[in-house]
Every structure is written in structure tokens, then in C-alpha cells.
Design an enzyme around this catalytic site. Structure first.
Site, PDB file in Angstrom:
ATOM      1  N   ASP A 123      35.824  47.003  31.495  1.00 28.57           N
ATOM      2  CA  ASP A 123      34.648  47.803  31.167  1.00 28.57           C
ATOM      3  C   ASP A 123      34.982  48.945  30.212  1.00 28.57           C
ATOM      4  O   ASP A 123      34.170  49.317  29.365  1.00 28.57           O
ATOM      5  CB  ASP A 123      34.025  48.369  32.450  1.00 28.57           C
ATOM      6  CG  ASP A 123      33.233  47.307  33.206  1.00 28.57           C
ATOM      7  OD1 ASP A 123      32.952  46.238  32.628  1.00 28.57           O
ATOM      8  OD2 ASP A 123      32.892  47.548  34.377  1.00 28.57           O
ATOM      9  N   ASN A 126      26.874  54.396  30.130  1.00 33.71           N
ATOM     10  CA  ASN A 126      26.989  54.608  31.572  1.00 33.71           C
ATOM     11  C   ASN A 126      26.368  55.920  32.038  1.00 33.71           C
ATOM     12  O   ASN A 126      25.401  55.910  32.790  1.00 33.71           O
ATOM     13  CB  ASN A 126      28.458  54.574  32.002  1.00 33.71           C
ATOM     14  CG  ASN A 126      28.961  53.177  32.236  1.00 33.71           C
ATOM     15  OD1 ASN A 126      28.187  52.224  32.227  1.00 33.71           O
ATOM     16  ND2 ASN A 126      30.258  53.038  32.424  1.00 33.71           N
ATOM     17  N   GLU A 127      26.966  57.035  31.612  1.00 33.87           N
ATOM     18  CA  GLU A 127      26.479  58.323  32.088  1.00 33.87           C
ATOM     19  C   GLU A 127      26.973  59.471  31.221  1.00 33.87           C
ATOM     20  O   GLU A 127      27.894  59.315  30.407  1.00 33.87           O
ATOM     21  CB  GLU A 127      26.894  58.581  33.541  1.00 33.87           C
ATOM     22  CG  GLU A 127      28.334  59.002  33.749  1.00 33.87           C
ATOM     23  CD  GLU A 127      29.306  57.864  33.764  1.00 33.87           C
ATOM     24  OE1 GLU A 127      30.283  57.929  32.977  1.00 33.87           O
ATOM     25  OE2 GLU A 127      29.140  56.923  34.547  1.00 33.87           O
ATOM     26  N   ASP A 179      28.922  72.207  41.281  1.00 31.38           N
ATOM     27  CA  ASP A 179      29.985  71.819  40.356  1.00 31.38           C
ATOM     28  C   ASP A 179      29.438  71.279  39.039  1.00 31.38           C
ATOM     29  O   ASP A 179      30.055  71.460  37.990  1.00 31.38           O
ATOM     30  CB  ASP A 179      30.878  70.764  41.000  1.00 31.38           C
ATOM     31  CG  ASP A 179      31.820  71.356  42.038  1.00 31.38           C
ATOM     32  OD1 ASP A 179      31.815  72.593  42.209  1.00 31.38           O
ATOM     33  OD2 ASP A 179      32.564  70.589  42.679  1.00 31.38           O
ATOM     34  N   THR A 233      26.242  52.372  39.040  1.00 34.05           N
ATOM     35  CA  THR A 233      27.272  51.895  39.964  1.00 34.05           C
ATOM     36  C   THR A 233      28.602  52.620  39.769  1.00 34.05           C
ATOM     37  O   THR A 233      29.564  52.334  40.481  1.00 34.05           O
ATOM     38  CB  THR A 233      27.510  50.387  39.774  1.00 34.05           C
ATOM     39  OG1 THR A 233      27.881  50.143  38.412  1.00 34.05           O
ATOM     40  CG2 THR A 233      26.248  49.595  40.109  1.00 34.05           C
ATOM     41  N   TYR A 256      30.209  56.611  38.334  1.00 35.84           N
ATOM     42  CA  TYR A 256      30.364  57.972  38.856  1.00 35.84           C
ATOM     43  C   TYR A 256      29.126  58.418  39.627  1.00 35.84           C
ATOM     44  O   TYR A 256      29.221  59.108  40.638  1.00 35.84           O
ATOM     45  CB  TYR A 256      30.646  58.924  37.688  1.00 35.84           C
ATOM     46  CG  TYR A 256      31.012  60.333  38.124  1.00 35.84           C
ATOM     47  CD1 TYR A 256      32.130  60.556  38.908  1.00 35.84           C
ATOM     48  CD2 TYR A 256      30.229  61.420  37.746  1.00 35.84           C
ATOM     49  CE1 TYR A 256      32.471  61.844  39.301  1.00 35.84           C
ATOM     50  CE2 TYR A 256      30.561  62.712  38.143  1.00 35.84           C
ATOM     51  CZ  TYR A 256      31.683  62.909  38.920  1.00 35.84           C
ATOM     52  OH  TYR A 256      32.005  64.172  39.326  1.00 35.84           O
ATOM     53  N   ASN A 257      27.964  58.004  39.160  1.00 35.14           N
ATOM     54  CA  ASN A 257      26.719  58.336  39.848  1.00 35.14           C
ATOM     55  C   ASN A 257      26.751  57.933  41.316  1.00 35.14           C
ATOM     56  O   ASN A 257      26.358  58.690  42.200  1.00 35.14           O
ATOM     57  CB  ASN A 257      25.555  57.637  39.135  1.00 35.14           C
ATOM     58  CG  ASN A 257      24.288  57.618  39.962  1.00 35.14           C
ATOM     59  OD1 ASN A 257      23.562  58.596  40.057  1.00 35.14           O
ATOM     60  ND2 ASN A 257      24.005  56.467  40.574  1.00 35.14           N
ATOM     61  N   SER A 291      29.347  57.505  43.186  1.00 33.15           N
ATOM     62  CA  SER A 291      30.354  58.264  43.934  1.00 33.15           C
ATOM     63  C   SER A 291      29.865  59.645  44.341  1.00 33.15           C
ATOM     64  O   SER A 291      30.412  60.251  45.264  1.00 33.15           O
ATOM     65  CB  SER A 291      31.641  58.382  43.111  1.00 33.15           C
ATOM     66  OG  SER A 291      31.466  59.270  42.019  1.00 33.15           O
ATOM     67  N   ALA A 347      28.093  68.193  44.062  1.00 38.21           N
ATOM     68  CA  ALA A 347      28.484  69.268  44.981  1.00 38.21           C
ATOM     69  C   ALA A 347      27.591  70.496  44.843  1.00 38.21           C
ATOM     70  O   ALA A 347      28.050  71.594  44.516  1.00 38.21           O
ATOM     71  CB  ALA A 347      29.954  69.646  44.778  1.00 38.21           C
TER      72      ALA A 347
END
Length: 270
Positions: A45, A122-123, A150, A161, A163-164, A166, A185
Site C-alpha cells: 500500500d 488515505n488521510e 493531541d 481502515t 490511522y483513523n 486506530s 486523544a
């Protein structure tokens, strides 16, 4: 047919690249990295993300095909031992594709009239380097909340699917044209309050983040990271552009999710 090849340099990948080049030459398919019609990525990826940003200026002309030589990827439909079958599909190509939504990012800076524009597959995340990040969150032009924590993560459906997920975000099917805002956070107590839940934003709305302090931020666009100064505003929305994948073989999204996070062995264990 003009084919571009983007690959990593791992030991597993390089022999696959040589084999692909030989087969393309045998079938009289042109290798063209400047103006390709199809970009074949070999690696994972991360390799496909690199290819996306390399050809982001010509997304309306390019389709992508991913070959993975390591762990299962969310963007790679082909395995390294299937190169012959992939080339056969390239030879028989009829122009079919499947497309996914992208994230449009506009960054504005103190003292600069022109904004910076980015696209993410992705993000995008924004984090404060030193101390708590405090920013006002707007939905369209309306103030929604004042965030303390944070940072923030804004993702596409295909990026949901990563970092989002997580940081507690939802997994969204890529047929939905939307973006997702997830807190990283957040600080919530009797003094400071945020929604503390992911927000799904449709195509006709947008998110604006306005930091109260303009110094010391880390901004990420997919795998690209930069230290930002004098950031006054970040605007996120569903991009007009889309990424297109050649539709020779396309794994169902929920099969990708199941394979990536559950797996048959774990799924049936008691």
C-alpha cells in the site's frame, strides 16, 4: 497501451519487476513512466500511495493496478505470483475501472494570500508538536466545538481502515462519498468538552480547523509529513478528483476488511 511501473526495492519485489517488464515487452505493451494510461505498483500500500502522489496531477487520465509482494494490502488486488495473469488482463483491457473518493485539503498561512492545496488518498492529520492542540472546529461556516487534545485525523472511506481506525474512527465503505473527522486523544472533563465521536461529512459540507496557536504543527498528507508554521486554517472536504483502479479483478471491500483484521482462523475460534 502505455504502462507505468512504480515499485519498492525489496528483495521480493525486484524479480517481479523484471518479470513484468519482460512480459510487457513480449506483448508489445509500452513502458512509459511520464504519460502512462495504467500505473502498475509492485510492493504494498505504501508503494501505491507513492504512485498516487506521483501522478496526482493526472488522475483523470490514469488507472492504477496494485501488486503486493508482502503482507495483504487494501489497494493491491494481485499477488506477486500472478504477473502472467495480470499481463493477460492488460492485453485484453477494455477501459473499465472502479473509483474511490479522495480528500481535498486547503491550508492557509498567516501573512500569505495564496493557500496550499493537497490531495490525500488515505488521510490527513494535524498535531501540535509541543503541548496541547487547541482549535475551533467548524462544519461549513458554523462553529461546532473547541477541541483540545493531541490532534485531528480526517480520512477518506478507503483510509478509514488505517490511522483513523486506530484512533476510534468508523470503517466506511468506499462507495460512500464522504470524509470522516476523528479526534486524537481529546481532553474531556467538566471544564472542556468535545463530541468525542467520529463525524461523517457528506460531499456538500466541509470541515474547517482553526488553531488558536499558529506555531509548531505537524501536518501529514498520507505518508508525507511536514512541520508547519503560521497555520491559520485547514479546510477539508470530499475532493472533486477521484482515483481510478483498473477493474480486472476487484476484491470486495468487506472481504479486504475481514482478511486484514479478522482472518478465517480467528473468526471461527471459540
Amino acid at each position: 497501451m502505455k504502462i507505468g511501473i512504480v515499485h519498492n526495492n525489496s528483495e521480493k519485489t525486484l524479480p517481479v519487476v523484471k518479470k513484468l517488464q519482460a512480459l510487457l515487452s513480449h506483448h508489445q505493451l509500452t513502458i512509459d513512466t511520464k504519460n502512462p494510461e495504467i500505473v502498475v505498483t509492485i510492493g504494498g500500500d505504501g508503494t501505491l500511495l507513492s504512485a498516487f502522489h506521483r501522478y496526482a496531477h493526472m488522475l483523470d487520465k490514469v488507472r492504477f493496478v496494485g501488486v503486493h509482494t508482502g503482507h495483504l494490502g487494501f489497494y493491491t488486488d494481485w499477488r506477486d505470483y500472478e504477473i502472467e495473469a495480470l499481463v493477460e488482463s492488460l492485453v485484453k483491457d477494455e477501459g473499465e475501472s472502479v473509483s474511490y473518493p479522495l480528500l481535498d485539503v486547503i491550508a492557509r498561512y498567516q501573512g500569505k494570500k495564496e493557500a496550499a492545496h493537497f490531495l490525500a488518498l488515505n488521510e490527513s492529520t494535524i498535531k501540535r508538536v509541543n503541548g496541547t492542540m487547541v482549535c475551533d472546529v467548524y462544519v461549513k461556516e458554523e462553529l461546532f466545538e473547541r477541541f483540545r487534545g493531541d490532534g485531528m485525523c480526517v480520512s477518506t472511506p478507503t483510509g478509514s481502515t488505517g490511522y483513523n481506525k486506530s484512533v476510534g474512527g468508523a470503517v466506511i465503505h468506499p462507495r460512500l462519498d464522504a470524509i470522516q473527522l476523528a479526534e486524537i486523544a481529546s481532553i474531556n472533563n467538566r471544564v472542556f468538552r468535545t463530541l468525542s465521536s467520529p463525524m461523517i461529512i457528506p460531499t456538500d459540507e466541509w470541515i474547517v480547523l482553526k488553531p488558536l496557536t499558529t506555531e509548531g504543527f505537524i501536518l501529514t498528507i498520507d505518508h508525507l509529513t511536514s512541520s508547519e508554521k503560521n497555520v491559520t486554517e485547514l479546510k477539508y472536504r470530499v475532493a472533486n478528483e477521484r482515483i481510478h483502479f483498473a477493474k480486472y479483478r476487484h476484491t470486495h471491500f468487506w472481504n479486504r476488511v475481514e482478511a486484514g483484521f479478522i482472518g478465517a482462523q480467528q473468526k471461527y475460534e471459540v
